[in-house]
Design a protein around this motif. Structure first.
Motif, mmCIF file in Angstrom:
data_model
loop_
_atom_site.group_PDB
_atom_site.id
_atom_site.type_symbol
_atom_site.label_atom_id
_atom_site.label_comp_id
_atom_site.label_asym_id
_atom_site.label_seq_id
_atom_site.Cartn_x
_atom_site.Cartn_y
_atom_site.Cartn_z
ATOM 1 N N ARG A 38 0.823 -1.216 0.000
ATOM 2 C CA ARG A 38 0.000 0.000 0.000
ATOM 3 C C ARG A 38 0.858 1.267 0.000
ATOM 4 N N SER A 39 2.078 1.162 0.461
ATOM 5 C CA SER A 39 2.952 2.336 0.521
ATOM 6 C C SER A 39 3.481 2.742 -0.864
ATOM 7 N N VAL A 40 3.299 1.886 -1.862
ATOM 8 C CA VAL A 40 3.765 2.178 -3.224
ATOM 9 C C VAL A 40 2.627 2.867 -3.983
ATOM 10 N N THR A 41 2.909 4.048 -4.522
ATOM 11 C CA THR A 41 1.919 4.774 -5.300
ATOM 12 C C THR A 41 1.881 4.222 -6.715
ATOM 13 N N ILE A 42 0.682 3.917 -7.197
ATOM 14 C CA ILE A 42 0.500 3.450 -8.573
ATOM 15 C C ILE A 42 -0.410 4.457 -9.254
ATOM 16 N N LEU A 43 0.088 5.063 -10.327
ATOM 17 C CA LEU A 43 -0.625 6.143 -10.982
ATOM 18 C C LEU A 43 -0.456 6.011 -12.488
ATOM 19 N N ARG A 44 -1.559 6.138 -13.233
ATOM 20 C CA ARG A 44 -1.457 6.138 -14.698
ATOM 21 C C ARG A 44 -0.624 7.336 -15.128
ATOM 22 N N SER A 45 0.221 7.158 -16.127
ATOM 23 C CA SER A 45 1.160 8.214 -16.514
ATOM 24 C C SER A 45 0.463 9.494 -16.947
ATOM 25 N N GLU A 46 -0.700 9.404 -17.597
ATOM 26 C CA GLU A 46 -1.379 10.621 -18.040
ATOM 27 C C GLU A 46 -1.896 11.443 -16.864
ATOM 28 N N LEU A 47 -2.065 10.818 -15.714
ATOM 29 C CA LEU A 47 -2.525 11.551 -14.538
ATOM 30 C C LEU A 47 -1.389 12.252 -13.798
ATOM 31 N N LYS A 48 -0.159 11.808 -14.029
ATOM 32 C CA LYS A 48 0.980 12.409 -13.348
ATOM 33 C C LYS A 48 1.097 13.890 -13.693
ATOM 34 N N GLY A 49 0.911 14.242 -14.960
ATOM 35 C CA GLY A 49 0.958 15.638 -15.377
ATOM 36 C C GLY A 49 -0.150 16.448 -14.732
ATOM 37 N N ALA A 50 -1.323 15.868 -14.627
ATOM 38 C CA ALA A 50 -2.454 16.557 -14.003
ATOM 39 C C ALA A 50 -2.186 16.790 -12.518
ATOM 40 N N VAL A 51 -1.596 15.826 -11.855
ATOM 41 C CA VAL A 51 -1.274 15.976 -10.432
ATOM 42 C C VAL A 51 -0.273 17.114 -10.252
ATOM 43 N N GLN A 52 0.751 17.160 -11.107
ATOM 44 C CA GLN A 52 1.768 18.210 -11.004
ATOM 45 C C GLN A 52 1.153 19.592 -11.258
ATOM 46 N N ALA A 53 0.306 19.685 -12.283
ATOM 47 C CA ALA A 53 -0.342 20.961 -12.587
ATOM 48 C C ALA A 53 -1.212 21.413 -11.417
ATOM 49 N N ASN A 54 -1.903 20.478 -10.788
ATOM 50 C CA ASN A 54 -2.747 20.792 -9.643
ATOM 51 C C ASN A 54 -1.905 21.301 -8.477
ATOM 52 N N ARG A 55 -0.768 20.662 -8.238
ATOM 53 C CA ARG A 55 0.118 21.107 -7.158
ATOM 54 C C ARG A 55 0.641 22.516 -7.420
ATOM 55 N N GLU A 56 1.047 22.757 -8.667
ATOM 56 C CA GLU A 56 1.564 24.080 -9.020
ATOM 57 C C GLU A 56 0.481 25.146 -8.854
ATOM 58 N N ALA A 57 -0.738 24.826 -9.252
ATOM 59 C CA ALA A 57 -1.838 25.780 -9.110
ATOM 60 C C ALA A 57 -2.117 26.071 -7.640
ATOM 61 N N ALA A 58 -2.000 25.054 -6.802
ATOM 62 C CA ALA A 58 -2.262 25.235 -5.375
ATOM 63 C C ALA A 58 -1.183 26.088 -4.717
ATOM 64 N N GLU A 59 0.024 26.071 -5.279
ATOM 65 C CA GLU A 59 1.130 26.825 -4.701
ATOM 66 C C GLU A 59 1.137 28.292 -5.142
ATOM 67 N N GLU A 60 0.419 28.619 -6.211
ATOM 68 C CA GLU A 60 0.394 29.991 -6.701
ATOM 69 C C GLU A 60 -0.247 30.896 -5.667
ATOM 70 N N GLU A 61 0.345 32.056 -5.496
ATOM 71 C CA GLU A 61 -0.215 33.022 -4.569
ATOM 72 C C GLU A 61 -1.094 33.998 -5.342
ATOM 73 N N VAL A 62 -2.352 34.029 -4.974
ATOM 74 C CA VAL A 62 -3.305 34.929 -5.597
ATOM 75 C C VAL A 62 -3.976 35.727 -4.477
ATOM 76 N N SER A 63 -4.081 37.020 -4.689
ATOM 77 C CA SER A 63 -4.684 37.842 -3.645
ATOM 78 C C SER A 63 -6.186 37.558 -3.562
ATOM 79 N N PRO A 64 -6.770 37.695 -2.384
ATOM 80 C CA PRO A 64 -8.209 37.484 -2.231
ATOM 81 C C PRO A 64 -9.034 38.403 -3.130
ATOM 82 N N LEU A 65 -8.574 39.637 -3.343
ATOM 83 C CA LEU A 65 -9.307 40.563 -4.214
ATOM 84 C C LEU A 65 -9.331 40.062 -5.653
#
Length: 76
Positions: A38-65
């Motif tokens: 269970r400790s081994v992550t299994i992920l389809r390769s096409e989803l890896k890019g989506a996961v990375q994009a999601n992480r990058e979007a979450a890290e972006e700083e956007v002002s509340p306004l």
């Protein structure tokens, strides 16, 4: 890159804990069974890019306004 040929029912091992078995080959598609801890992550390769994009979007700083402006545009 290692390239292997396997028939239905045959397996390959990755390290000591991961086993990949070919279940079926039909219409150009291969069904695989993967047995791993269970400790081994299994992920389809096409989803890896989506996961990375999601992480990058979450890290972006956007002002509340700025976010309120986007919401207001969508409402109109």
């Amino acid at each position: 890159m290692l390239i292997l040929q396997r028939k239905e029912g045959e397996s390959l091992l990755i390290g000591d804990e991961v086993e990949v078995t070919v279940l079926a080959v039909e219409a150009g598609r291969v069904r695989l069974a993967i047995q791993a801890p269970r400790s081994v992550t299994i992920l389809r390769s096409e989803l890896k890019g989506a996961v990375q994009a999601n992480r990058e979007a979450a890290e972006e700083e956007v002002s509340p306004l700025e976010l309120l402006g986007v919401l207001k545009e969508k409402k109109e």
